[in-house]
Enzyme design. Structure first.
Site, PDB file in Angstrom:
ATOM      1  N   ARG A 102      -6.493  -0.251  -3.012  1.00 30.38           N
ATOM      2  CA  ARG A 102      -6.941  -0.281  -4.415  1.00 30.38           C
ATOM      3  C   ARG A 102      -7.988   0.792  -4.647  1.00 30.38           C
ATOM      4  O   ARG A 102      -8.912   0.937  -3.844  1.00 30.38           O
ATOM      5  CB  ARG A 102      -7.600  -1.632  -4.729  1.00 30.38           C
ATOM      6  CG  ARG A 102      -6.673  -2.732  -4.953  1.00 30.38           C
ATOM      7  CD  ARG A 102      -7.242  -3.924  -5.679  1.00 30.38           C
ATOM      8  NE  ARG A 102      -8.672  -4.163  -5.678  1.00 30.38           N
ATOM      9  CZ  ARG A 102      -9.267  -5.036  -6.474  1.00 30.38           C
ATOM     10  NH1 ARG A 102      -8.578  -5.721  -7.350  1.00 30.38           N
ATOM     11  NH2 ARG A 102     -10.553  -5.247  -6.405  1.00 30.38           N
ATOM     12  N   THR A 106     -10.652   1.989 -10.518  1.00 27.76           N
ATOM     13  CA  THR A 106      -9.610   1.493 -11.435  1.00 27.76           C
ATOM     14  C   THR A 106      -8.940   0.216 -10.936  1.00 27.76           C
ATOM     15  O   THR A 106      -8.258  -0.460 -11.704  1.00 27.76           O
ATOM     16  CB  THR A 106      -8.503   2.550 -11.607  1.00 27.76           C
ATOM     17  OG1 THR A 106      -7.871   2.746 -10.316  1.00 27.76           O
ATOM     18  CG2 THR A 106      -9.073   3.873 -12.087  1.00 27.76           C
ATOM     19  N   ASP A 198     -14.865  -8.945  -0.427  1.00 28.88           N
ATOM     20  CA  ASP A 198     -13.805  -8.030   0.022  1.00 28.88           C
ATOM     21  C   ASP A 198     -13.287  -8.505   1.373  1.00 28.88           C
ATOM     22  O   ASP A 198     -13.991  -8.422   2.389  1.00 28.88           O
ATOM     23  CB  ASP A 198     -14.366  -6.602   0.129  1.00 28.88           C
ATOM     24  CG  ASP A 198     -13.259  -5.589   0.424  1.00 28.88           C
ATOM     25  OD1 ASP A 198     -12.513  -5.783   1.398  1.00 28.88           O
ATOM     26  OD2 ASP A 198     -13.141  -4.609  -0.331  1.00 28.88           O
ATOM     27  N   ASP A 201     -13.167  -5.911   4.289  1.00 28.16           N
ATOM     28  CA  ASP A 201     -14.511  -5.570   4.775  1.00 28.16           C
ATOM     29  C   ASP A 201     -15.094  -6.703   5.614  1.00 28.16           C
ATOM     30  O   ASP A 201     -15.733  -6.465   6.644  1.00 28.16           O
ATOM     31  CB  ASP A 201     -15.448  -5.276   3.595  1.00 28.16           C
ATOM     32  CG  ASP A 201     -15.229  -3.900   3.004  1.00 28.16           C
ATOM     33  OD1 ASP A 201     -14.543  -3.078   3.639  1.00 28.16           O
ATOM     34  OD2 ASP A 201     -15.747  -3.642   1.904  1.00 28.16           O
TER      35      ASP A 201
HETATM   36  C1  PRP Z   1      -7.275  -5.965  -1.242  1.00 33.05           C
HETATM   37  C2  PRP Z   1      -6.446  -7.152  -0.805  1.00 33.05           C
HETATM   38  C3  PRP Z   1      -5.186  -6.967  -1.575  1.00 33.05           C
HETATM   39  C4  PRP Z   1      -5.662  -6.340  -2.863  1.00 33.05           C
HETATM   40  C5  PRP Z   1      -5.646  -7.362  -3.941  1.00 33.05           C
HETATM   41  O1  PRP Z   1      -6.928  -4.835  -0.549  1.00 33.05           O
HETATM   42  O2  PRP Z   1      -6.245  -7.191   0.565  1.00 33.05           O
HETATM   43  O3  PRP Z   1      -4.241  -6.125  -0.924  1.00 33.05           O
HETATM   44  O4  PRP Z   1      -6.995  -5.891  -2.629  1.00 33.05           O
HETATM   45  O5  PRP Z   1      -6.016  -6.831  -5.163  1.00 33.05           O
HETATM   46  P1  PRP Z   1      -5.018  -6.663  -6.382  1.00 33.05           P
HETATM   47  O6  PRP Z   1      -4.322  -7.967  -6.556  1.00 33.05           O
HETATM   48  O7  PRP Z   1      -5.933  -6.370  -7.548  1.00 33.05           O
HETATM   49  O8  PRP Z   1      -4.098  -5.527  -6.104  1.00 33.05           O
HETATM   50  P2  PRP Z   1      -7.685  -3.426  -0.680  1.00 33.05           P
HETATM   51  O9  PRP Z   1      -6.951  -2.521  -1.614  1.00 33.05           O
HETATM   52  O10 PRP Z   1      -9.130  -3.644  -0.978  1.00 33.05           O
HETATM   53  O11 PRP Z   1      -7.490  -2.758   0.730  1.00 33.05           O
HETATM   54  P3  PRP Z   1      -7.879  -3.212   2.211  1.00 33.05           P
HETATM   55  O12 PRP Z   1      -6.967  -4.349   2.567  1.00 33.05           O
HETATM   56  O13 PRP Z   1      -7.575  -1.984   2.981  1.00 33.05           O
HETATM   57  O14 PRP Z   1      -9.317  -3.597   2.257  1.00 33.05           O
HETATM   58  N1  URA Z   2      -9.587  -7.640  -2.828  1.00 32.69           N
HETATM   59  C1  URA Z   2     -10.478  -8.373  -2.142  1.00 32.69           C
HETATM   60  O1  URA Z   2     -10.611  -8.220  -0.914  1.00 32.69           O
HETATM   61  N2  URA Z   2     -11.207  -9.267  -2.814  1.00 32.69           N
HETATM   62  C2  URA Z   2     -11.100  -9.454  -4.139  1.00 32.69           C
HETATM   63  O2  URA Z   2     -11.811 -10.301  -4.709  1.00 32.69           O
HETATM   64  C3  URA Z   2     -10.167  -8.674  -4.846  1.00 32.69           C
HETATM   65  C4  URA Z   2      -9.408  -7.779  -4.166  1.00 32.69           C
END
Ligand code: PRP
Ligand code: URA
Length: 207
Positions: A102, A106, A198, A201
């Site tokens: 993400r 945005t 997150d 993280d």
């Molecule tokens: C997070 C989570 C989902 C996404 C959800 O991933 O693991 O994949 O956000 O958000 P959405 O429903 O608004 O798309 P992120 O993009 O933060 O990546 P990561 O898993 O690498 O931390």
């Molecule tokens: N991704 C996350 O890890 N947490 C949230 O709350 C939304 C997207």
């Protein structure tokens, strides 16, 4: 679309530990694994099986063995915290991967990787992504899996937002969602409230 709300008390006990801001990454990883195992068990309750006879030390016993192909697809990176638990209960499952990230400003997800096993047409596909927020990542993953031929799609999420549920419902009405909870909604940064922060993280200590 069917939303399956998982009400198992152990699932909700573990969810409290995951939400708790003082939970450190080692315990967070352990809890992520535990809750994923329970979600996977719920999401596979109806898997087809075939009758078999096995021989115990005392003689023949009738039983049932899972008879369908299962494919588990973690959404990188946070979904990696769930995949091993699914493989623990379904060791013969094949594994695909989708990398989605993400944008910090945005919240729009963009794909950076995808690799699936062949022939998903008759497989039960378990898409594992712990957070269903806007639903953008889930839609990107479901679109790709559908284009690849998958038809039996089940999305396993640890925390969901109403916005994400509504988007999946509109765009993939045949997909099933397994989640213990639908939280209040999203904040201005598109994070789930109260959520757990997150997930990636917290899983990997990158805060
Ligand atoms: C997070 C989570 C989902 C996404 C959800 O991933 O693991 O994949 O956000 O958000 P959405 O429903 O608004 O798309 P992120 O993009 O933060 O990546 P990561 O898993 O690498 O931390
Ligand atoms: N991704 C996350 O890890 N947490 C949230 O709350 C939304 C997207």
């Amino acid at each position: 679309m069917a939303v399956h709300l998982i009400e198992h008390p152990v699932v909700h006990d573990v969810l409290c530990a995951l939400r708790d801001t003082t939970t450190r990454p080692d315990v967070f990883r352990q809890m992520a694994r535990r809750i994923s195992l329970l979600l996977a068990a719920e999401a596979t309750r109806d898997l087809p099986s075939r009758a078999v006879t096995v021989t115990t030390p005392l003689g023949p016993a009738q039983g049932h063995r899972v008879s369908t192909d299962v494919v588990v697809v973690p959404v990188l990176r946070a979904g990696l915290g769930m995949v091993e638990a699914v493989l623990e209960i379904l060791p013969d499952a094949r594994v695909g991967h989708i990398g989605l990230q993400r944008d910090e400003h945005t919240a729009v997800a963009s794909q950076y990787y995808a690799k699936f096993p062949g022939n998903l047409t008759d497989s039960v596909v378990l898409l594992v992504d712990p957070m269903l927020a806007t639903g953008g990542s889930a839609i990107a993953a479901l679109d790709l899996l559908t284009q690849t031929g998958a038809r039996n799609l089940r999305l396993l999420c640890i925390v969901s937002a109403p916005e994400g549920i509504a988007l999946v419902e509109a765009r993939h009405p045949h997909a099933h969602i397994y989640t213990p909870v639908i939280d209040e909604g999203l904040n201005a940064h598109k994070f789930i409230v109260p959520g757990l922060g997150d997930f990636g993280d917290r899983l990997y200590g990158t805060t």
